[in-house]
Motif scaffolding. Sequence first.
Motif, PDB file in Angstrom:
ATOM      1  N   ALA A 128      86.576  36.411  53.352  1.00 55.58           N
ATOM      2  CA  ALA A 128      86.739  35.361  54.354  1.00 55.58           C
ATOM      3  C   ALA A 128      86.532  33.963  53.803  1.00 55.58           C
ATOM      4  O   ALA A 128      85.679  33.725  52.944  1.00 55.58           O
ATOM      5  CB  ALA A 128      85.774  35.591  55.516  1.00 55.58           C
ATOM      6  N   PHE A 129      87.332  33.031  54.321  1.00 58.13           N
ATOM      7  CA  PHE A 129      87.034  31.605  54.225  1.00 58.13           C
ATOM      8  C   PHE A 129      86.071  31.271  55.360  1.00 58.13           C
ATOM      9  O   PHE A 129      86.339  31.593  56.525  1.00 58.13           O
ATOM     10  CB  PHE A 129      88.296  30.772  54.409  1.00 58.13           C
ATOM     11  N   CYS A 130      84.963  30.625  55.046  1.00 58.90           N
ATOM     12  CA  CYS A 130      84.100  30.056  56.075  1.00 58.90           C
ATOM     13  C   CYS A 130      84.551  28.615  56.302  1.00 58.90           C
ATOM     14  O   CYS A 130      85.551  28.181  55.735  1.00 58.90           O
ATOM     15  CB  CYS A 130      82.648  30.143  55.638  1.00 58.90           C
ATOM     16  N   SER A 131      83.857  27.855  57.125  1.00 59.83           N
ATOM     17  CA  SER A 131      84.212  26.449  57.304  1.00 59.83           C
ATOM     18  C   SER A 131      83.621  25.625  56.166  1.00 59.83           C
ATOM     19  O   SER A 131      83.003  26.156  55.248  1.00 59.83           O
ATOM     20  CB  SER A 131      83.713  25.941  58.664  1.00 59.83           C
ATOM     21  N   VAL A 132      83.781  24.320  56.239  1.00 59.34           N
ATOM     22  CA  VAL A 132      83.240  23.441  55.195  1.00 59.34           C
ATOM     23  C   VAL A 132      81.716  23.379  55.243  1.00 59.34           C
ATOM     24  O   VAL A 132      81.076  22.965  54.282  1.00 59.34           O
ATOM     25  CB  VAL A 132      83.842  22.023  55.341  1.00 59.34           C
ATOM     26  N   HIS A 133      81.142  23.843  56.356  1.00 56.06           N
ATOM     27  CA  HIS A 133      79.705  23.700  56.570  1.00 56.06           C
ATOM     28  C   HIS A 133      78.938  24.831  55.894  1.00 56.06           C
ATOM     29  O   HIS A 133      79.288  26.007  56.040  1.00 56.06           O
ATOM     30  CB  HIS A 133      79.400  23.698  58.067  1.00 56.06           C
ATOM     31  N   LYS A 134      77.893  24.486  55.217  1.00 56.11           N
ATOM     32  CA  LYS A 134      77.037  25.488  54.593  1.00 56.11           C
ATOM     33  C   LYS A 134      76.493  26.470  55.626  1.00 56.11           C
ATOM     34  O   LYS A 134      76.317  27.665  55.341  1.00 56.11           O
ATOM     35  CB  LYS A 134      75.894  24.763  53.870  1.00 56.11           C
ATOM     36  N   THR A 135      76.259  25.984  56.851  1.00 56.50           N
ATOM     37  CA  THR A 135      75.737  26.848  57.910  1.00 56.50           C
ATOM     38  C   THR A 135      76.677  28.014  58.210  1.00 56.50           C
ATOM     39  O   THR A 135      76.217  29.108  58.569  1.00 56.50           O
ATOM     40  CB  THR A 135      75.532  26.041  59.206  1.00 56.50           C
ATOM     41  N   SER A 136      77.969  27.796  58.086  1.00 51.60           N
ATOM     42  CA  SER A 136      78.911  28.871  58.413  1.00 51.60           C
ATOM     43  C   SER A 136      78.824  29.995  57.387  1.00 51.60           C
ATOM     44  O   SER A 136      78.864  31.184  57.740  1.00 51.60           O
ATOM     45  CB  SER A 136      80.342  28.330  58.502  1.00 51.60           C
ATOM     46  N   ALA A 137      78.710  29.649  56.106  1.00 55.26           N
ATOM     47  CA  ALA A 137      78.581  30.672  55.074  1.00 55.26           C
ATOM     48  C   ALA A 137      77.252  31.410  55.198  1.00 55.26           C
ATOM     49  O   ALA A 137      77.192  32.636  55.019  1.00 55.26           O
ATOM     50  CB  ALA A 137      78.717  30.048  53.690  1.00 55.26           C
ATOM     51  N   ASP A 138      76.197  30.692  55.514  1.00 59.12           N
ATOM     52  CA  ASP A 138      74.907  31.350  55.728  1.00 59.12           C
ATOM     53  C   ASP A 138      74.995  32.354  56.874  1.00 59.12           C
ATOM     54  O   ASP A 138      74.482  33.479  56.767  1.00 59.12           O
ATOM     55  CB  ASP A 138      73.825  30.314  56.028  1.00 59.12           C
ATOM     56  N   ALA A 139      75.643  31.968  57.961  1.00 61.46           N
ATOM     57  CA  ALA A 139      75.767  32.871  59.109  1.00 61.46           C
ATOM     58  C   ALA A 139      76.606  34.095  58.749  1.00 61.46           C
ATOM     59  O   ALA A 139      76.274  35.226  59.137  1.00 61.46           O
ATOM     60  CB  ALA A 139      76.389  32.132  60.293  1.00 61.46           C
TER      61      ALA A 139
END
Length: 427
Positions: free
Chosen positions: A130-141
């Motif tokens: 998956a691509f997450c969003s630009v936000h680090k929070t999205s990858a952490d989630a």
Amino acid sequence: MTQQILRGRILSFNRQPEGADDHCAYTYIEDGGIVVSDGKIEAAGEFYNLPNNIEVIDHRPNLLMAGFIDTHNHFPQMQVIGSYGAQLLDWLNNYTFPAEIKFVDPAHAERIAVKYFDEMLRNGTTTPVAFCSVHKTSADAYFAEAERRNIRALGGKVLMDRNAPDGLLDTPQSAYDDTNTLIQKWHCRGRGLYVISPRFAITSTPEQMEMAQALVAENPTCYMQTHLSENHDEIAYTMSLYPEHPDYLGIYEYYGLLGPRALLGHSIHLNDRERSVMAETDSVAVFCPTSNLFIGSGLFNEERTRNDGVRIAVATDIGGGTSYSMLRTMDEAYKVCQLQNRNLSPIYAFYMMTLGNAKALGLETDIGNLDEGTEADIIVLDASATPAMALRMETVTTISEELFVLQTLGDDRSVVETYVAGVAAKP
């Protein structure tokens, strides 16, 4: 030690089929069993040859296979699936970017991560990329939810420092720093693997591409994913931003992003040089048929790309794609090939969803088949899951015909159960 036997009809691939009648490419057992021990496959074979002192979960007459692998999708785009009336660049600006801005909020990212993995498992996908969003929070989630469910998951935050709304922009340095932090936190932790993710050349300046190059060079066990030659307007815009390069792929080539762990989404409108370079670098073209049709991007020439020596994977491309189901995805792949006077056999389609995609990721010793020692990601498929399918199955006499029923008529209702590391996990 926790042990159990999953009983049913077994299908597992050992190599790429050379044609629709290549029965040597797979193993099919009419009454088989898979011994699962502490999340791994201990043995698979005829049921009567297996130990008789282990708990048996009887899935007969259904089919047991390795879990599906989805090599390209967008975790933050769940709420833009089915958005009406736009081609690629307008679709990004009108639908995708507004949805992705919300992922700055950790609570939103965590909520969507739960929904995302629910849908993956409901549809029999045990390994997403998956691509997450630009936000680090999205990858952490994303990685935290995958870890909670013990899922083999690949992903990464996108890098994009131009041609997007302010709420979706990082900088070359922040992209480098955040990605490094995420790699240190999540790569090879549990079953997680990190993917360095410059979205595409349009949304990265040359300075950021240099940062992506450094990240790839410094983290050789990570993957790299981006988009390539999806749409004619996209290609023209890209080349206006990078006029010094010979073609679209030449940009990624110049910045050292190609190689066996490079996943290049779409790769529809390639020229001869690009296909040659992809083959030489062992890079992977990712075929996303439902998205390509829905957004009107074009028809991926699977046969020519493969014959030119380019490695190929298949994927849903949620949310440009319109289904989480790899079955629905390969139904659309069949139609794309039909429009180019080629028959895509069901044997090849199911190989691609399992071992083929595992090989594209270099993970065939871990997932994608039912070999001894592999991770026990297993799905149970019912080709009579709906009344229409059951009626059609009355006339089916071969495993190939059954697979084609699943491919053309199946969806999440055909997935009876999804086992993740040996644990039943379908929501």
